[in-house]
Design an enzyme around this catalytic site. Sequence first.
Site, PDB file in Angstrom:
ATOM      1  N   SER A 194       0.831  -1.202   0.000  1.00  0.00           N
ATOM      2  CA  SER A 194       0.000   0.000   0.000  1.00  0.00           C
ATOM      3  C   SER A 194       0.863   1.249   0.000  1.00  0.00           C
ATOM      4  O   SER A 194       0.631   2.199  -0.754  1.00  0.00           O
ATOM      5  CB  SER A 194      -0.920   0.009   1.226  1.00  0.00           C
ATOM      6  OG  SER A 194      -1.734  -1.132   1.245  1.00  0.00           O
ATOM      7  N   TYR A 195       1.883   1.237   0.860  1.00  0.00           N
ATOM      8  CA  TYR A 195       2.790   2.376   0.949  1.00  0.00           C
ATOM      9  C   TYR A 195       3.597   2.524  -0.338  1.00  0.00           C
ATOM     10  O   TYR A 195       3.751   3.623  -0.885  1.00  0.00           O
ATOM     11  CB  TYR A 195       3.721   2.213   2.147  1.00  0.00           C
ATOM     12  CG  TYR A 195       4.695   3.350   2.329  1.00  0.00           C
ATOM     13  CD1 TYR A 195       4.266   4.572   2.836  1.00  0.00           C
ATOM     14  CD2 TYR A 195       6.037   3.207   1.991  1.00  0.00           C
ATOM     15  CE1 TYR A 195       5.151   5.622   3.005  1.00  0.00           C
ATOM     16  CE2 TYR A 195       6.924   4.259   2.147  1.00  0.00           C
ATOM     17  CZ  TYR A 195       6.488   5.458   2.655  1.00  0.00           C
ATOM     18  OH  TYR A 195       7.370   6.494   2.803  1.00  0.00           O
ATOM     19  N   ALA A 196       4.117   1.402  -0.854  1.00  0.00           N
ATOM     20  CA  ALA A 196       4.923   1.435  -2.074  1.00  0.00           C
ATOM     21  C   ALA A 196       4.113   1.967  -3.247  1.00  0.00           C
ATOM     22  O   ALA A 196       4.619   2.751  -4.056  1.00  0.00           O
ATOM     23  CB  ALA A 196       5.455   0.042  -2.383  1.00  0.00           C
TER      24      ALA A 196
END
Length: 306
Positions: A194-196
Site C-alpha cells: 500500500s505504501y509502495a
Amino acid sequence: MFSSLKYWIRLIAGGLCLPFIFPWLVYQLYSSNFRHKVHRDKSLVGKIVLVTGASSGLGEALAHACFKAGCKVILASRRKKKLERVKKDLISLKTKWPSYEPYILSLDLNDLKDIPAKAEEALHAFGKIDILINNSGVNYKGEIINTSIDIDVKLMVVNYFGHVALIKSILPSMIKAGNGHIVSVSNASSFSSSYAASEHAKQAFFEVLRAELASTNIHVVNLGYLKIKLPSNGLQNADSKYKVIDQTTAEGMNPDEAADCVLNAVNSGQNDVIFASLTPKLAGLLYNFFPSVYFYLTKNKTRRCS
C-alpha cells in the site's frame, strides 16, 4: 519473441555499461564518505520554507536544518502540540544567520477539501513560499492478502493526493514569482504494498512535474531510502514482525544527514537525488540492466522476511 528481444537488448546494454560501473562505484563510495560535509553559504538566508510532517522524524530534522540556515520556516503537521514543541526548540537555537520565528500551520493531508485554504494561509504567513518540502506520510506494513482496501485508499489519499493538492495550490505562486523548489521525500520497505503504491504514484507525478517545469526556474528534487523509525502516526499492523525496520530502510540515511543533504541539493540545483547507501543504488542498476537477477534477489529477501 518480443520478450526475448527485450532480454537480449538489456543484456547487451548491461555489458556495454560494465566499463563505467567501477568508476561509478568509486565515486559513490567517495560521496558516501563525504556527503555529511555540506557546503552551505548564505543563499538560503531569508528563504521561506514550508515543511510538512514537521512534528517529528525527518520533518523535524529538516525544520532544524532550515532554521539554522536562516530560513523562515513554516511548520506543518496535523499534530499541533508537537509543532509547538518543535517551534520552542527552534527558537532556543543559536544560529549563525538571522533567525525568524517559525509559523505553525495545522495541516491534515487527509482533508483534501481544506488543503487550498491551508495553502493560502501558508502563503500569507511570510508573503510567499520559496521551498516546499513534501515530507508528510503514513506508513503501513502487511502482506497484500491481509491488507484491506481501506488501508490502500487511506495511504493513497495522504501520501499521494494530499501532496498533489498542496502542490497544485502553491505552484501558481511559484510560477508567478519565477522561481522555487519542490522537494519530495520517498522511502521503500518490504511488506508494504500500500505504501509502495502510493510512493510510486507520487514518484510518477514528480517526474512529470519536473518535465513540465523544465523550462522554468522551479526545481523538483526527489530523495529516498531514508533511515527512519516506524512512524508513530502510521497505521499499525497487529503482527509484531511488521513493527521492525527492514534492511532496505536500515541501510538508508538518518534524518539529520538527509536534512543536510536536502538543503545541499537545493543549493546546488540538483533534481533527482537518491540519498542512500551503495546497496540500494546497486539495486537500481540491477533493476534496469539485469532485472532477472534483481527479482531473484528480492524474492529471496522476501522469503527470509516471511
